[in-house]
Motif scaffolding. Structure first.
Motif, short mmCIF file in Angstrom:
data_model
loop_
_atom_site.label_atom_id
_atom_site.label_comp_id
_atom_site.label_asym_id
_atom_site.label_seq_id
_atom_site.Cartn_x
_atom_site.Cartn_y
_atom_site.Cartn_z
N LEU A 82 33.17 40.31 44.02
CA LEU A 82 34.60 40.61 43.87
C LEU A 82 34.90 41.37 42.58
CD1 LEU A 82 36.25 37.39 45.29
CD2 LEU A 82 36.28 39.67 46.27
N ASN A 122 34.35 44.83 43.99
CA ASN A 122 35.15 45.11 45.19
C ASN A 122 36.43 44.29 45.15
OD1 ASN A 122 33.05 46.75 46.71
ND2 ASN A 122 31.96 44.84 46.32
N ALA A 123 37.34 44.69 44.31
CA ALA A 123 38.53 43.88 44.04
C ALA A 123 39.45 43.74 45.25
CB ALA A 123 39.31 44.48 42.88
N LYS A 124 39.41 44.68 46.17
CA LYS A 124 40.32 44.64 47.31
C LYS A 124 39.74 43.94 48.54
CE LYS A 124 42.92 48.67 45.94
NZ LYS A 124 43.46 49.97 46.38
N ASP A 125 38.60 43.32 48.40
CA ASP A 125 37.96 42.63 49.52
C ASP A 125 38.59 41.25 49.70
OD1 ASP A 125 36.33 41.67 51.47
OD2 ASP A 125 34.46 41.91 50.36
N ASN A 126 39.71 41.23 50.40
CA ASN A 126 40.46 39.99 50.54
C ASN A 126 39.77 38.98 51.47
OD1 ASN A 126 42.60 40.58 48.79
ND2 ASN A 126 43.47 41.95 50.34
N ARG A 150 37.54 37.11 49.26
CA ARG A 150 38.35 36.28 48.38
C ARG A 150 38.76 34.99 49.08
NH1 ARG A 150 40.17 38.06 43.96
NH2 ARG A 150 40.22 40.22 44.67
#
Length: 91
Positions: A43, A46-50, A53
């Motif tokens: 994460l 890849n911060a937008k990998d909800n 998350r």
């Protein structure tokens, strides 16, 4: 982001109660901790990998419940596990 079989065997080997033990709370907590660290690293890039998350939050909740159970039933093993895994005692 699954653990490799070698890594899982290594974790089980260091936290098991006997040779056939793969599901004791301390083994499960150790495996969850390793998976949590892998997903956390994923994460960071890849911060937008909800979806990941959400999986991370579910794993943290499972680990927290197991830690609460272990603390309630066997305090000495609980203390050993959190010191070996370097987890804070927030329960």
């Amino acid at each position: 982001m699954a653990l490799s079989q070698d890594k899982k065997t290594e974790i089980i080997g260091s936290f098991h109660r006997n040779d056939k033990d793969t599901g004791s709370p301390e083994v499960q907590i150790a495996i969850f901790t390793e998976r949590i660290s892998l997903i956390t690293e994923h994460l960071k890039t890849n911060a937008k990998d909800n979806a990941s998350r959400l999986g991370l939050l579910k794993l943290v909740g499972k680990r927290r419940r197991l830690m609460r159970y272990l603390k309630r039933t066997n305090r000495s093993v609980y203390n050993k596990v959190i010191s070996n895994l370097k987890i804070r005692d927030n329960l």
